[in-house]
Design a protein around this motif. Structure first.
Motif, mmCIF file in Angstrom:
data_model
loop_
_atom_site.group_PDB
_atom_site.id
_atom_site.type_symbol
_atom_site.label_atom_id
_atom_site.label_comp_id
_atom_site.label_asym_id
_atom_site.label_seq_id
_atom_site.Cartn_x
_atom_site.Cartn_y
_atom_site.Cartn_z
ATOM 1 N N VAL A 92 7.984 141.028 24.712
ATOM 2 C CA VAL A 92 7.923 140.458 23.327
ATOM 3 C C VAL A 92 8.204 141.797 22.383
ATOM 4 C CG1 VAL A 92 6.131 138.914 23.549
ATOM 5 C CG2 VAL A 92 5.501 141.350 23.088
ATOM 6 N N ASN A 93 8.788 141.529 21.236
ATOM 7 C CA ASN A 93 9.135 142.579 20.227
ATOM 8 C C ASN A 93 7.877 143.405 20.006
ATOM 9 O OD1 ASN A 93 12.016 141.720 20.296
ATOM 10 N ND2 ASN A 93 11.566 140.423 18.467
ATOM 11 N N GLU A 94 8.202 144.743 19.875
ATOM 12 C CA GLU A 94 6.862 145.792 19.467
ATOM 13 C C GLU A 94 6.644 145.429 18.239
ATOM 14 O OE1 GLU A 94 6.542 150.371 18.700
ATOM 15 O OE2 GLU A 94 8.334 149.632 19.822
ATOM 16 N N GLY A 95 5.276 145.362 18.031
ATOM 17 C CA GLY A 95 4.594 145.063 16.784
ATOM 18 C C GLY A 95 4.467 143.461 16.549
ATOM 19 N N VAL A 96 4.758 142.528 17.314
ATOM 20 C CA VAL A 96 4.662 141.137 17.144
ATOM 21 C C VAL A 96 3.076 140.895 17.700
ATOM 22 C CG1 VAL A 96 5.374 139.022 17.957
ATOM 23 C CG2 VAL A 96 7.082 140.587 17.335
ATOM 24 N N ALA A 97 2.431 140.162 16.484
ATOM 25 C CA ALA A 97 1.026 139.907 17.082
ATOM 26 C C ALA A 97 1.076 138.556 17.901
ATOM 27 C CB ALA A 97 0.150 139.756 15.821
ATOM 28 N N VAL A 98 0.638 138.584 19.090
ATOM 29 C CA VAL A 98 0.377 137.278 19.752
ATOM 30 C C VAL A 98 -1.196 137.138 20.132
ATOM 31 C CG1 VAL A 98 0.614 136.487 22.075
ATOM 32 C CG2 VAL A 98 2.370 138.120 21.104
ATOM 33 N N SER A 99 -1.620 135.873 19.788
ATOM 34 C CA SER A 99 -2.730 135.527 19.833
ATOM 35 C C SER A 99 -3.562 135.843 21.317
ATOM 36 C CB SER A 99 -3.196 134.055 19.828
ATOM 37 O OG SER A 99 -2.603 133.758 18.527
ATOM 38 N N GLN A 100 -4.686 135.781 21.811
ATOM 39 C CA GLN A 100 -5.387 136.044 22.812
ATOM 40 C C GLN A 100 -5.147 134.989 23.786
ATOM 41 O OE1 GLN A 100 -6.796 138.796 24.031
ATOM 42 N NE2 GLN A 100 -7.565 138.102 25.989
ATOM 43 N N ARG A 101 -5.135 133.844 23.290
ATOM 44 C CA ARG A 101 -4.782 132.501 23.764
ATOM 45 C C ARG A 101 -3.550 132.156 23.156
ATOM 46 N NH1 ARG A 101 -10.093 129.622 26.044
ATOM 47 N NH2 ARG A 101 -10.860 131.306 27.280
ATOM 48 N N PHE A 102 -2.512 131.276 23.971
ATOM 49 C CA PHE A 102 -1.490 130.827 23.640
ATOM 50 C C PHE A 102 -0.990 129.927 24.511
ATOM 51 C CE2 PHE A 102 -0.369 134.737 25.785
ATOM 52 C CZ PHE A 102 0.428 134.171 26.686
ATOM 53 N N VAL A 103 -0.025 129.008 23.782
ATOM 54 C CA VAL A 103 0.868 127.819 24.650
ATOM 55 C C VAL A 103 2.146 128.684 25.178
ATOM 56 C CG1 VAL A 103 1.583 125.662 24.809
ATOM 57 C CG2 VAL A 103 -0.318 126.001 23.732
ATOM 58 N N LEU A 104 2.534 128.514 26.222
ATOM 59 C CA LEU A 104 4.189 129.053 26.828
ATOM 60 C C LEU A 104 4.816 127.651 26.985
ATOM 61 C CD1 LEU A 104 5.939 131.299 27.935
ATOM 62 C CD2 LEU A 104 4.744 130.773 30.328
ATOM 63 N N ARG A 105 5.980 127.967 26.131
ATOM 64 C CA ARG A 105 6.799 126.543 26.389
ATOM 65 C C ARG A 105 8.332 127.102 26.911
ATOM 66 N NH1 ARG A 105 4.308 122.435 24.276
ATOM 67 N NH2 ARG A 105 2.761 122.706 22.482
ATOM 68 N N LEU A 106 8.875 126.451 27.813
ATOM 69 C CA LEU A 106 10.130 126.891 28.308
ATOM 70 C C LEU A 106 11.472 126.609 27.253
ATOM 71 C CD1 LEU A 106 10.025 125.854 32.167
ATOM 72 C CD2 LEU A 106 9.365 128.133 30.994
ATOM 73 N N SER A 107 10.940 126.004 26.370
ATOM 74 C CA SER A 107 11.997 125.472 25.210
ATOM 75 C C SER A 107 11.174 125.346 23.964
ATOM 76 C CB SER A 107 12.798 124.083 25.861
ATOM 77 O OG SER A 107 13.385 123.445 24.503
ATOM 78 N N SER A 108 11.969 125.592 22.777
ATOM 79 C CA SER A 108 11.133 125.186 21.498
ATOM 80 C C SER A 108 11.110 123.567 21.278
ATOM 81 C CB SER A 108 11.830 125.963 20.371
ATOM 82 O OG SER A 108 13.152 125.402 20.385
ATOM 83 N N MET A 109 11.857 122.959 22.243
ATOM 84 C CA MET A 109 12.023 121.424 22.027
ATOM 85 C C MET A 109 10.822 120.834 22.928
ATOM 86 S SD MET A 109 14.176 121.194 19.688
ATOM 87 C CE MET A 109 14.851 119.320 19.857
ATOM 88 N N ALA A 110 10.291 121.585 23.806
ATOM 89 C CA ALA A 110 9.249 121.093 24.832
ATOM 90 C C ALA A 110 8.297 120.419 24.311
ATOM 91 C CB ALA A 110 8.954 122.120 25.998
ATOM 92 N N ASN A 111 7.818 119.333 24.745
ATOM 93 C CA ASN A 111 6.630 118.486 24.373
ATOM 94 C C ASN A 111 5.527 118.961 25.160
ATOM 95 O OD1 ASN A 111 7.871 116.837 22.666
ATOM 96 N ND2 ASN A 111 8.176 115.480 24.208
ATOM 97 N N HIS A 112 5.412 119.889 26.249
ATOM 98 C CA HIS A 112 4.376 120.269 26.996
ATOM 99 C C HIS A 112 4.534 121.798 27.516
ATOM 100 C CE1 HIS A 112 2.923 116.278 27.817
ATOM 101 N NE2 HIS A 112 4.160 116.115 28.154
#
Length: 94
Positions: free
Chosen positions: A45-65
């Motif tokens: 991830v880019n330095e300084g970008v805040a990422v939630s403790q829990r998140f959803v990982l998607r292989l595509s921004s168009m992915a439904n799951h």
């Protein structure tokens, strides 16, 4: 028997995929998947970008799951996360 210095229970496979992660704020962050195993991932991830403790990982921004993940460790430019396997761990369904 030699000990695993990284304390990994499953081998990781190196990859170089562009992925999207969505945190609790529902904002999408574009990043790069570095490696993956049965139990988790390492993401650049880019330095300084805040990422939630829990998140959803998607292989595509168009992915439904996606896969629900929980951050286990973080450096300036990388994070390691484990997959959350059950909805009881996340409280919702991907």
């Amino acid at each position: 028997m030699p000990r695993n210095p990284e304390h990994r229970t499953r081998p990781r496979r190196e990859v170089a995929y562009r992925v999207t992660i969505e945190g609790e704020s529902a904002a999408s962050i574009s990043c790069r998947l570095i490696d993956i195993s049965e139990t988790g991932v390492r993401i650049e991830v880019n330095e300084g970008v805040a990422v939630s403790q829990r998140f959803v990982l998607r292989l595509s921004s168009m992915a439904n799951h996606g896969r629900y993940c929980e951050t286990v460790w973080r450096t300036k430019e990388e994070l390691g996360a484990r997959f959350l396997e059950t909805t009881s761990e996340t409280g919702r369904t991907p």
